[in-house]
Structure formats: C-alpha cells, structure tokens
Design an enzyme around this catalytic site. Sequence first.
Site, PDB file in Angstrom:
ATOM      1  N   ASP A 112       0.775  -1.251   0.000  1.00 42.52           N
ATOM      2  CA  ASP A 112       0.000   0.000   0.000  1.00 42.52           C
ATOM      3  C   ASP A 112       0.810   1.308   0.000  1.00 42.52           C
ATOM      4  O   ASP A 112       1.679   1.495   0.859  1.00 42.52           O
ATOM      5  CB  ASP A 112      -0.861   0.111   1.261  1.00 42.52           C
ATOM      6  N   PHE A 170       1.847  -0.799  10.034  1.00 47.37           N
ATOM      7  CA  PHE A 170       0.877  -0.998   8.961  1.00 47.37           C
ATOM      8  C   PHE A 170       0.428   0.368   8.418  1.00 47.37           C
ATOM      9  O   PHE A 170       0.871   1.414   8.872  1.00 47.37           O
ATOM     10  CB  PHE A 170      -0.330  -1.795   9.474  1.00 47.37           C
TER      11      PHE A 170
HETATM   12  C1  FRU Z   1      -3.786  -3.716   2.658  1.00 49.30           C
HETATM   13  C2  FRU Z   1      -3.183  -4.119   3.982  1.00 49.30           C
HETATM   14  C3  FRU Z   1      -3.602  -3.132   5.056  1.00 49.30           C
HETATM   15  C4  FRU Z   1      -2.500  -3.246   6.061  1.00 49.30           C
HETATM   16  C5  FRU Z   1      -1.307  -3.437   5.177  1.00 49.30           C
HETATM   17  C6  FRU Z   1      -0.242  -4.287   5.793  1.00 49.30           C
HETATM   18  O1  FRU Z   1      -3.090  -4.184   1.559  1.00 49.30           O
HETATM   19  O2  FRU Z   1      -3.572  -5.413   4.310  1.00 49.30           O
HETATM   20  O3  FRU Z   1      -4.885  -3.382   5.593  1.00 49.30           O
HETATM   21  O4  FRU Z   1      -2.390  -2.106   6.855  1.00 49.30           O
HETATM   22  O5  FRU Z   1      -1.773  -4.049   3.998  1.00 49.30           O
HETATM   23  O6  FRU Z   1       0.915  -4.274   5.026  1.00 49.30           O
END
Ligand code: FRU
Length: 614
Positions: free
Chosen positions: A154, A210
């Site tokens: 992300d 995250f």
């Molecule tokens: C989306 C996700 C988010 C999380 C991140 C972890 O792709 O699953 O919900 O914060 O990736 O890397």
Amino acid sequence: MKTNLMPLMLIIASVLFAPGHSSAGQKEVTVDHLSQTNTLVRVDGGKHFLLMPIQDSADDAEINVIADGKIDKTIYARLAKSKVDYFVPFDLTPYNGKQVVLDVDFAQGRPVAKDSVVYVCWDKFSLSDNFDTSNKEKYRPLFHHTPEYGWMNDPNGMFYKDGVWHLYYQWNPYGSKWQNMTWGHSTSTDLVNWNHHGAAIEPNGFGAAFSGSSAVDKTGSAGFGKDAVVTMYTTAGKNQTQSLMWSTDNGETFKFYPGSPVITLESEARDPNMFWNEDTKTWTLVLAHALEKEMLIFSSPDMKKWTLTGSFGKGLGAQGGVWECPDLFPLPVEGTNETKWVLLCNINPGGPFGGSATQYFVGDFDGKTFTADTDLNGMIPTKWLDYGKDNYANVSWSDAPNGRRVIMGWMSNWQYANEIPTLQFRSANTLPRDLKLFRGKDGELYVASKPSPEVDSLRDRMTLNEKQLTVGKNTKQIALPEQNNGICEIFMKVQAKGAKTFTLIFSNDKGEQVKMTYSPLTDKLSFDRSQSGQTEFSDDFAAVTAAPVHSAGSTFGLRIFIDTSSMEVFEESGKAVMTNLVFPTTPFSTMTLKAEGGNVKVSDLKVYSLKSTI
Ligand code: FRU
C-alpha cells in the site's frame, strides 16, 4: 546446550571458513552455530552496511539484533538456504562502529529447518559502504514509482507540503516478500520523478508499521507545533491498535507519541485515515473494521482523544473479503456546482475479477456519519474505481494544491503479489491520477480517474501521428517505440458505432499478446492477458478484465500507458480505467488494430516514446 546438537565437523568448518575477513586479516563477520537452528552472526562495525544473502523461496529466519547486550530490534529475513538470489542491506550506522550480533533463529517453534548450519548464507554475509540499487531486472518499471529494493504494498500517509509530494509505502527493507512492515518514504516535486529517503517509520514494541495517513497540523492542534506532520497508523502487534507519530522535519523522521495507542478495539481494525474537517472544525478519522466489513468514523479536537461518531457499510457493497484502507473526501461533480462525498473502501478478496480491488460509495457526510446515495431502485450500488486486476489500496494525498484530489494505488493484487517474476524489488505504484465525479447515462454518479497532468512530462518523442484511418476488413499494424524497453504512451479517438467489435492487439515476436476488445453494443472494453507472456506463477494471473466505457457507443478517446510490466488503459477523461500487470518475455513491439462486423474510424492516433525516471 551450546554446540552439542551439531556435528563437530560442522563447528570446525564454521570457524575455519568464517566469512568477511578484512584485508588486515581481522574478522569482520564471524559465525557461531549454537544449535541446528540457532546461530550468532557477529558483525564488527565500521562499515555502513551488512549485506545479508537472501533466497526468496527460503523460510523466514527470526533475527534479534543485539547491541550492547540488548535486543535493538527483531527482523525477519529469508536467509539463503541453497542459493543467493539477492542481497539486502542492514544499516550499521546507528550502532556507531560497535559490534552488532544477529541472533538468528530458523526454528521459531516450527518443525522445519533442522539443519540450518549447512545453509549457504553463513559465508555470504559481507560488510560494505555501498549498496547497489541500480536496476538489474527487465520487469523493473521505468516510469512508475517502485522501492529501490525490497517488497512494497500500500501507498499511504501521503501529504503535500511546500511544493513537495510525500509518498509513504508499506515496505519490507529486508526482502522482496511481505514482511517487517516499515514505512518507506519517497518525495517528488512533479509526481513522476521520485527521490528515495529510506525508512521513515519502523516496527516498534507495539508492532509492525501498517498503513495509515498523515496530515499537516496547520494550527498545532495536537500540541506538536504549528505545521507539524502528524501521522496516525496501525501498530500491528498482538492487537491492531492505532498510534500517533509526529514529524517536525517535513516527514523525514518521526517521534512516537507516548500516549499511543490512541484508539484500541478488540477486533481487527486498521488503516486509519484522518483529515481536517473544515465544516465541523474537527479532525475526522475513518478506520477499517476489517472483519466486520465496515468503516468506523471518529472525531477529535486534537488527534489524541477520539470519539466514535458513526459507522458505514455493514452488509453494503461488495462483502467478499476484509475491508481495508478507507479514504473519505469531498469531490466536485463535473459540470455542476455540486460537491458530493466519496468513501473509498478497499476490499480483499472480493474484487470484480478476483482478489483485491477498490470499491467506493458516493453520498453525503454530515461530520458524523456517511450516508450513501441510493440508485433508482432504492439500492446502494457497488462501484469500482478500476476495472483491472492490479490497482489496490488506493488512497489520496492530503492537502493537494488547487483543490485537486490525487490518488495512487498499489499496482498488484494480493492473489499473486508475492509471486510475480521479479527479485530485487517487488511491486510498483500506479500512475498518479486526478479524481472527479461525473454523472453516467444511468443517472448515477461515478468517479473518473484521469492520469495526473504531470504525467504528460514523461513524453519523449512522438513516433507516430496519424490523423485519420479506417479499420475494417484490413487490419492495421503499427510498430511501437523500441527505446527504453518499448515503454510508451498511445492515444487514439475511436468511433466504433458501425462495427461489432474493435480490437487492439499488443504483441511481440514470441507470439505473446494482450488483446483489448471494445464492443459498442455493450460499451465495454475488455483486456485479455491470458497469452501475455509469463503467467504461470499463479493460476489467478491469466485473466480477462472488462470495464464499462461510459461512452454510450459514441466516439471516445483511449489512452494507454505501457511500462515494462504494466498496462494502464484510460478512457481519455478517466471514465473507464483498467490497470493490469503483464510480463512479456520481450517487450510488445507491434500494435494491431482490427474491426469486425463493420468499419471503425480511428483518428488522432499518436504514439509517444517515454522517458525513464529511474
Ligand atoms: C492492505 C493491507 C492493510 C494493512 C497493510 C499491511 O493491503 O492489508 O490493511 O495495513 O496491507 O501491510
């Protein structure tokens, strides 16, 4: 306990063939096997990096990094078992030349890796003052943002300040598969040329870093000073909690707010997205209540104390997977004075063509709750931002200039993201896109995503300019640019009303191809990548995707961007978008135009070679 679990021969070997001797004969890296699965790697400081040997298919080793007898951090790395695929750098500069010990554990309670003492990694560690990040792979995009090395998912935490676009991303600095979630940081003044700044937020005692969001606190409401960059993100440890960090050096480094976590829930919740709400003069935050498949809405005067004011989504829209990465923002409706609110709800799996995708809702926000518009049948429709398979986790920049709403997505899909055929890096972002709302023929409001105007600056030479041509019984073949691995932009106006189908085939001399077909009857454009080259790394890859074009069968402009491993297809004004990865073994060199069941008029056909930005 120390060595009696391993054969004496191996202990002797490990001492005799210890790697990393300096020219003075002094050991720089020494390896000390404690058991079949536990090894100490002692690293003398003095150099910038310890280069760690990685094998993508190996199991993760858990590595406690010990300095002065204390565990400084724990990282996970796929240390090479039988061959080294690539190296990743471990930064030694924070240890000021002192010895660092990596306490490597391959077992982690698993019944695997009984014999890690014989792995090839042990004599491949080395010290260096440099780490080579130059492009070594044919699928490394040449004009999309990618991490310099390592895994990326992300985009998040993006903000614009003082002429600079700040982009953060979910990053694994220690390998090219998902792990060690860290915020990588890149900046740009033009959204296409990116500078890499390395790690901005690392995992800490509360968990991995995250996704989240950032906002410039113009009034200093949080107490971190006027214009501090405040970031709220998910600390993913035993629980997923929301923590606050702030930066007084424009997002280069962050301090952890000691009152964190500031939002805790018993169930999985992540990816907080906050913004200053001018209407209510408060901060608003949207949080993905992942397994409940809903978004929670909070409000705060200071970003520290949050009050739950509403929730949205239970039982609505696509519900095939977890809800993640929300974004809520106002957006003008094209050609009117009206503004509506748009709520992005990324979902995985459950996308229109399998795996992850971005759905959105259009409606109103009263500062407390979001209410989605209903369609003519009184239902809340499911809408998709992109009809390709490879555009996930879309979120927008906060404070973009001139009222712009600019987004970027992660150009991959959780179905196969960890398996795509690259090594030194894995995954790129989409091109940046500017959003607006338009009203479709069905009366519904939809989001159009158009390549941001800055993208035009990538054009190098116009290699073709055909004012007008008719495609009918005769097909038309066009050579694509060769320079820079064939990366290019193509534009054409299509009038296909008199035909049954209009087809574009992108092919190379290996017989690999992508086939796009427009049907005026359904007003849909499809994208078939089943023969596009390397597809076998995942059963979910060889797919056909299709997008509604919203042209009502009349003339529309088509804009296509081809990078080394992706194709982004836009209806000119962004009403239709398809983003798909492709891995041809050599670049597509020809575009063939075909029509069936009548003639298609193609005008303004232009091909541009593009500049590489890496
Ligand atoms: C989306 C996700 C988010 C999380 C991140 C972890 O792709 O699953 O919900 O914060 O990736 O890397």
